[in-house]
Design a protein around this motif. Structure first.
Motif, PDB file in Angstrom:
ATOM      1  N   LEU A 169       0.805  -1.219   0.000  1.00  0.00           N
ATOM      2  CA  LEU A 169       0.000   0.000   0.000  1.00  0.00           C
ATOM      3  C   LEU A 169       0.843   1.275   0.000  1.00  0.00           C
ATOM      4  CD1 LEU A 169      -2.722  -1.121   2.531  1.00  0.00           C
ATOM      5  CD2 LEU A 169      -3.048  -0.681   0.085  1.00  0.00           C
ATOM      6  N   GLY A 170       2.156   1.133   0.137  1.00  0.00           N
ATOM      7  CA  GLY A 170       3.033   2.289   0.160  1.00  0.00           C
ATOM      8  C   GLY A 170       3.094   2.971   1.521  1.00  0.00           C
ATOM      9  N   GLN A 171       2.573   2.332   2.553  1.00  0.00           N
ATOM     10  CA  GLN A 171       2.638   2.906   3.896  1.00  0.00           C
ATOM     11  C   GLN A 171       4.028   2.754   4.500  1.00  0.00           C
ATOM     12  OE1 GLN A 171      -0.558   0.410   5.318  1.00  0.00           O
ATOM     13  NE2 GLN A 171      -1.797   2.224   5.735  1.00  0.00           N
ATOM     14  N   ARG A 172       4.747   1.749   4.094  1.00  0.00           N
ATOM     15  CA  ARG A 172       6.114   1.506   4.539  1.00  0.00           C
ATOM     16  C   ARG A 172       6.947   1.179   3.309  1.00  0.00           C
ATOM     17  NH1 ARG A 172       4.561   3.626   8.229  1.00  0.00           N
ATOM     18  NH2 ARG A 172       4.232   2.941  10.360  1.00  0.00           N
ATOM     19  N   SER A 173       8.192   1.614   3.349  1.00  0.00           N
ATOM     20  CA  SER A 173       9.125   1.237   2.281  1.00  0.00           C
ATOM     21  C   SER A 173       9.658  -0.153   2.613  1.00  0.00           C
ATOM     22  CB  SER A 173      10.280   2.238   2.221  1.00  0.00           C
ATOM     23  OG  SER A 173      11.118   2.076   3.366  1.00  0.00           O
ATOM     24  N   PRO A 174      10.214  -0.846   1.636  1.00  0.00           N
ATOM     25  CA  PRO A 174      10.832  -2.133   1.945  1.00  0.00           C
ATOM     26  C   PRO A 174      11.895  -2.014   3.038  1.00  0.00           C
ATOM     27  CG  PRO A 174      10.532  -1.944  -0.416  1.00  0.00           C
ATOM     28  CD  PRO A 174      10.176  -0.606   0.180  1.00  0.00           C
ATOM     29  N   GLY A 175      12.686  -0.945   3.005  1.00  0.00           N
ATOM     30  CA  GLY A 175      13.712  -0.736   4.032  1.00  0.00           C
ATOM     31  C   GLY A 175      13.114  -0.563   5.417  1.00  0.00           C
ATOM     32  N   GLN A 176      12.021   0.184   5.512  1.00  0.00           N
ATOM     33  CA  GLN A 176      11.356   0.356   6.801  1.00  0.00           C
ATOM     34  C   GLN A 176      10.808  -0.972   7.318  1.00  0.00           C
ATOM     35  OE1 GLN A 176       8.601   3.369   5.436  1.00  0.00           O
ATOM     36  NE2 GLN A 176       9.609   4.939   6.700  1.00  0.00           N
ATOM     37  N   ALA A 177      10.235  -1.767   6.426  1.00  0.00           N
ATOM     38  CA  ALA A 177       9.700  -3.069   6.825  1.00  0.00           C
ATOM     39  C   ALA A 177      10.824  -3.975   7.325  1.00  0.00           C
ATOM     40  CB  ALA A 177       8.970  -3.717   5.648  1.00  0.00           C
ATOM     41  N   GLU A 178      11.925  -3.977   6.630  1.00  0.00           N
ATOM     42  CA  GLU A 178      13.076  -4.783   7.035  1.00  0.00           C
ATOM     43  C   GLU A 178      13.600  -4.322   8.396  1.00  0.00           C
ATOM     44  OE1 GLU A 178      17.138  -6.472   4.921  1.00  0.00           O
ATOM     45  OE2 GLU A 178      15.787  -5.167   3.792  1.00  0.00           O
ATOM     46  N   ALA A 179      13.647  -3.011   8.627  1.00  0.00           N
ATOM     47  CA  ALA A 179      14.107  -2.477   9.916  1.00  0.00           C
ATOM     48  C   ALA A 179      13.176  -2.905  11.053  1.00  0.00           C
ATOM     49  CB  ALA A 179      14.208  -0.954   9.848  1.00  0.00           C
ATOM     50  N   LEU A 180      11.883  -2.968  10.786  1.00  0.00           N
ATOM     51  CA  LEU A 180      10.943  -3.412  11.812  1.00  0.00           C
ATOM     52  C   LEU A 180      11.102  -4.898  12.127  1.00  0.00           C
ATOM     53  CD1 LEU A 180       7.848  -1.291  10.788  1.00  0.00           C
ATOM     54  CD2 LEU A 180       9.137  -1.127  12.941  1.00  0.00           C
ATOM     55  N   ILE A 181      11.416  -5.686  11.113  1.00  0.00           N
ATOM     56  CA  ILE A 181      11.709  -7.104  11.365  1.00  0.00           C
ATOM     57  C   ILE A 181      12.953  -7.207  12.246  1.00  0.00           C
ATOM     58  CG2 ILE A 181      12.562  -9.228  10.280  1.00  0.00           C
ATOM     59  CD1 ILE A 181      10.581  -8.684   8.005  1.00  0.00           C
ATOM     60  N   ASP A 182      13.984  -6.442  11.919  1.00  0.00           N
ATOM     61  CA  ASP A 182      15.208  -6.463  12.736  1.00  0.00           C
ATOM     62  C   ASP A 182      14.908  -6.035  14.175  1.00  0.00           C
ATOM     63  OD1 ASP A 182      16.798  -7.327  10.651  1.00  0.00           O
ATOM     64  OD2 ASP A 182      17.378  -5.302  10.045  1.00  0.00           O
ATOM     65  N   ARG A 183      14.066  -5.057  14.329  1.00  0.00           N
ATOM     66  CA  ARG A 183      13.703  -4.582  15.672  1.00  0.00           C
ATOM     67  C   ARG A 183      13.011  -5.684  16.477  1.00  0.00           C
ATOM     68  NH1 ARG A 183      11.125   1.163  17.263  1.00  0.00           N
ATOM     69  NH2 ARG A 183      10.769   0.696  19.446  1.00  0.00           N
ATOM     70  N   GLN A 184      12.093  -6.384  15.822  1.00  0.00           N
ATOM     71  CA  GLN A 184      11.388  -7.461  16.518  1.00  0.00           C
ATOM     72  C   GLN A 184      12.356  -8.608  16.864  1.00  0.00           C
ATOM     73  OE1 GLN A 184       8.612  -7.529  18.005  1.00  0.00           O
ATOM     74  NE2 GLN A 184       8.721  -9.666  18.618  1.00  0.00           N
ATOM     75  N   LEU A 185      13.222  -8.944  15.950  1.00  0.00           N
ATOM     76  CA  LEU A 185      14.187 -10.016  16.231  1.00  0.00           C
ATOM     77  C   LEU A 185      15.113  -9.629  17.378  1.00  0.00           C
ATOM     78  CD1 LEU A 185      15.024 -11.252  12.621  1.00  0.00           C
ATOM     79  CD2 LEU A 185      13.607 -12.402  14.347  1.00  0.00           C
ATOM     80  N   ALA A 186      15.475  -8.359  17.459  1.00  0.00           N
ATOM     81  CA  ALA A 186      16.316  -7.892  18.574  1.00  0.00           C
ATOM     82  C   ALA A 186      15.588  -8.061  19.908  1.00  0.00           C
ATOM     83  CB  ALA A 186      16.710  -6.433  18.353  1.00  0.00           C
ATOM     84  N   ARG A 187      14.302  -7.909  19.894  1.00  0.00           N
ATOM     85  CA  ARG A 187      13.500  -8.095  21.114  1.00  0.00           C
ATOM     86  C   ARG A 187      13.479  -9.552  21.587  1.00  0.00           C
ATOM     87  NH1 ARG A 187       8.299  -4.255  19.760  1.00  0.00           N
ATOM     88  NH2 ARG A 187       9.336  -2.324  20.389  1.00  0.00           N
ATOM     89  N   LEU A 188      13.759 -10.462  20.674  1.00  0.00           N
ATOM     90  CA  LEU A 188      13.754 -11.887  21.019  1.00  0.00           C
ATOM     91  C   LEU A 188      15.108 -12.355  21.574  1.00  0.00           C
ATOM     92  CD1 LEU A 188      11.827 -13.367  17.958  1.00  0.00           C
ATOM     93  CD2 LEU A 188      10.907 -12.549  20.122  1.00  0.00           C
TER      94      LEU A 188
END
Length: 191
Positions: A169-188
């Motif tokens: 939908l263009g709400q997030r760029s691919p880079g932003q989505a990837e950064a959010l995945i990294d953030r969640q993995l860091a929480r684990l």
């Protein structure tokens, strides 16, 4: 005397399924018809009907080929957890098309028991793979050993699903989505 032409029936079915996926990605499932698929595939409507008597048969077959494409993208190089999650995002054109097609089929999956079962089975297989990768990350001390892998797999897949839609939908760029995945993995990670 000329030899009869050898026809690869599986290849013709794949050609038709690819046309279904292109139409579904571009205009949605409501635009898929035997005639539209024939035109998109560059073959006659009669040939499409030879392989698929109904639109439902054609759509059901197309879902099986979509799953094969997604599995092929995910297994390239035997990905680790992060790589698999990123591979599920619509980051490049093929993944974007696959995501658009999958989204087009979601409503159909709720109404068609065969397509619905295919989606549920695919999710369960993916969930098992992700849970196994969480265990592998726990064994490597990169994920907290106290975490239950199966709910973590569900949460990670929900995150990727939501992020995938946000990228489409263009709400997030691919880079932003990837950064959010990294953030969640860091929480684990272990504390």
């Amino acid at each position: 005397m000329a030899l009869p032409k050898v026809v690869d029936h599986d290849e013709r079915r794949r050609l038709i399924a690819e046309a279904v996926r292109r139409i579904a990605a571009d205009r949605g499932l409501e635009a898929v018809s035997l005639g539209e698929v024939a035109a998109e595939a560059g073959i006659s409507k009669g040939l499409v009907q030879h392989y698929f008597a109904t639109k439902d048969e054609m759509l059901r077959y197309a879902t099986s080929t979509l799953r094969t494409q997604v599995e092929r993208r995910m297994t390239t190089g035997g990905p680790a957890l992060r790589e698999l999650l990123v591979a599920l995002l619509p980051m490049e054109e093929t993944a974007r098309t696959d995501a658009l097609v999958a989204n087009a089929f979601v409503t159909r999956a709720m109404k068609d028991p065969e397509i619905g079962a295919r989606f549920r089975d695919g999710y369960e297989e993916l969930r098992k793979v992700v849970a196994g990768l969480v265990v592998a990350e726990q064994d490597a001390a990169r994920v907290d050993a106290a975490l239950d892998p199966e709910p973590e797999a569900d949460l990670l897949l929900a995150l990727v699903s939501g992020l995938g839609d946000a990228v489409l939908l263009g709400q997030r760029s691919p880079g932003q989505a990837e950064a959010l995945i990294d953030r969640q993995l860091a929480r684990l990670a272990p504390r």
